[in-house]
Design a protein around this motif. Sequence first.
Motif, PDB file in Angstrom:
ATOM      1  N   HIS A 131     -30.149   3.277  22.578  1.00  0.00           N
ATOM      2  CA  HIS A 131     -29.439   2.021  23.030  1.00  0.00           C
ATOM      3  C   HIS A 131     -30.682   0.937  23.617  1.00  0.00           C
ATOM      4  CE1 HIS A 131     -26.788  -0.820  25.609  1.00  0.00           C
ATOM      5  NE2 HIS A 131     -25.962  -0.547  24.260  1.00  0.00           N
ATOM      6  N   ASP A 132     -31.318   1.927  24.548  1.00  0.00           N
ATOM      7  CA  ASP A 132     -32.210   0.967  25.412  1.00  0.00           C
ATOM      8  C   ASP A 132     -33.449   0.503  24.883  1.00  0.00           C
ATOM      9  OD1 ASP A 132     -29.937   1.292  27.383  1.00  0.00           O
ATOM     10  OD2 ASP A 132     -31.190   3.102  28.093  1.00  0.00           O
ATOM     11  N   ASP A 176     -28.805   6.886  24.066  1.00  0.00           N
ATOM     12  CA  ASP A 176     -28.588   6.087  25.339  1.00  0.00           C
ATOM     13  C   ASP A 176     -29.996   5.526  25.304  1.00  0.00           C
ATOM     14  OD1 ASP A 176     -26.391   6.656  26.115  1.00  0.00           O
ATOM     15  OD2 ASP A 176     -27.276   8.401  28.166  1.00  0.00           O
ATOM     16  N   ASP A 214     -35.961   2.840  24.228  1.00  0.00           N
ATOM     17  CA  ASP A 214     -36.894   3.635  24.428  1.00  0.00           C
ATOM     18  C   ASP A 214     -37.725   3.710  23.742  1.00  0.00           C
ATOM     19  OD1 ASP A 214     -36.571   2.869  26.782  1.00  0.00           O
ATOM     20  OD2 ASP A 214     -34.882   4.477  27.398  1.00  0.00           O
TER      21      ASP A 214
END
Length: 630
Positions: A110-111, A107, A113
């Motif tokens: 994907h984001d 995640d 970060d």
Amino acid sequence: MGGRLRTVTAGRVSYALDLRGPSLVLDTACSSSLVAVHAARQSLLTGESGLAIAAGVNIIVSPQDSIAYSQGGMLSPDGRCRFGDASADGFVRSEGVGAVVLKPLPDALHDGDPVLALLLGSAVTNDGQGSGLLLKPAVSGQVQMLRDARHSAGIEPAQLDYVEAHGTGTPTGDTVELSALAEAAAGERPLRCGSVKTNIGHAEAAAGIAGLIKGADRPPRRHPRLPACVLPASAAHRRAAGRLRRHREHPAGQAGPQGLLGVSSFGLSGTNGHVFIGAFKDEREPVEQPAPTSKGACLLVLSTRSAAALRRLAASYADHLGPDGGGRTQSLRDICATAATRRDTGPHRLWAIGASHDELASFLRALAAGERTSDGGFGEAGFTGPRRRVFDFSGQGSQWLGMGRGLLAGNEAFRTTLRACDRAVRGELGGSVEELLTRDTDRFPGGVEIVQPTLWAVQVALAAAWRDLGVVPEVCVGPSMGEVAAACVSGALSLRDAAAVICRRSRLMRRVAGGGAMFVVELSADRARAAVARIPSVCVAAENSPPAPCSRAILKPSRTSRPGWRRTGCCAARWTSMWPRTHRRCAHCTANCPLILRSCHPDPAADGRVGVTARQASGGPGRAGPGGAP
């Protein structure tokens, strides 16, 4: 913090960030923050949360604990934490706040970060009766903790590069910890270890999070006055020193392809926590992405507490938007929106307009260098100059049992004005406001025809008390019934006229009070309209928040007939079962929303309209503001 209730701390963070998942405060003494990291990791692994914030806070607000620690011989007389040193003689208390954001790696990638480190495993144990004493650490408990954490992370001792020890610098604590490390974590290769307490002291509840942050950053830090190796002062120290090595300024190479290190934190109650983290290396192929374009120019607003800081911030944003900056692949509109809505505001402010990343970056660099540009500029909010005084009078709902009694007894201006209001209200309603405020009862009366005139009188009397202290308003505002007090205090209405307005208004409201109903539903307005499309007597009255996953809509009868109200009540059970966050409210009071006012209040009030003409008082002390809080 919420007074002495530490339990409110996590709730405040959840409220400020609008977080809806588990929110809890853990207290295991000095291991609290690392235990919180373990709990956050477990929540992510079970799918209970998709993102977790683990934090530790230690604030020393009383000398009592320090006195007790000093009397117990736990504090260092010369104010130094010396972990693993022969001259270690205690720890030093310190304050601090630290937080980490945990997220599943897929995640986070994907984001987009930034990933500082990987949390590979964690474990929490207790010493039990391992040492024979409650407050004495046990080698067996810490060995079990290290082995459980290793099993959780799936690593072997030979793979470890470094251990960030709890390391308070006490002879007993260091001996136990070094012995446990030598038994459970050290292999053939000497294991380096150190403690951030050498640099910042013992942050107690925040100590574990401080060690984790240091471990994720892995800076080579060492107190300059301490020796660079463990000085064996006892048999246990000597055994541990043979298998451990003090962390030096220039550590040796990694034990394996991935840098691995452990972080320990121990609590006074015997609760121990340990986490293993590893270095992150992004092995994905870099993808060239064109900078997203925005339609039209975007406005960037920045603010800080000083002019110098504002110029530095402008330069930082220019670099962020530049060809090599992290914001290059982000929407310019999103960057500007985040800066405007998510940053704290200060008195020193800056604005710049640009249609592209490069254009906005060039204007920011010019402003940072002190150059003038027609597409940006500086300003001050005027916080340092004289401020205008505004009195904001509340609507109904601020009443409480016992209000005004202390001021009636001790403030002459309040008492005199309240009695003048009492005479005016008595002429309209026949009842006494002062008698209501001083009556010996266990609850405040709830009728709207009583509450509103009483609140009005107290508000006007409070304004007189402030004036008597030299605080004179320049502007008076107020929502709903607060408008009447604002008009009176500003001089737009005389005391007698204001009393007539509030008393007759409340009598009219009494005719329709309790006959209405509404539902607050956590749905967007469109979804709420679709849900009530087949119920002709119910409609969406208002949308209380912008369109979002947790928007709120207010449902109400679309006409004032009794069947409309009954149908609304019949739908209550079905709506509550469909949407658990549905809240039913009985409409006792009017609202400032014109839509609700036009449709919810029937015509019976028409035959008793307030017959008062507002007369503008000459030389009034303030200006009345429009309805609605500023």
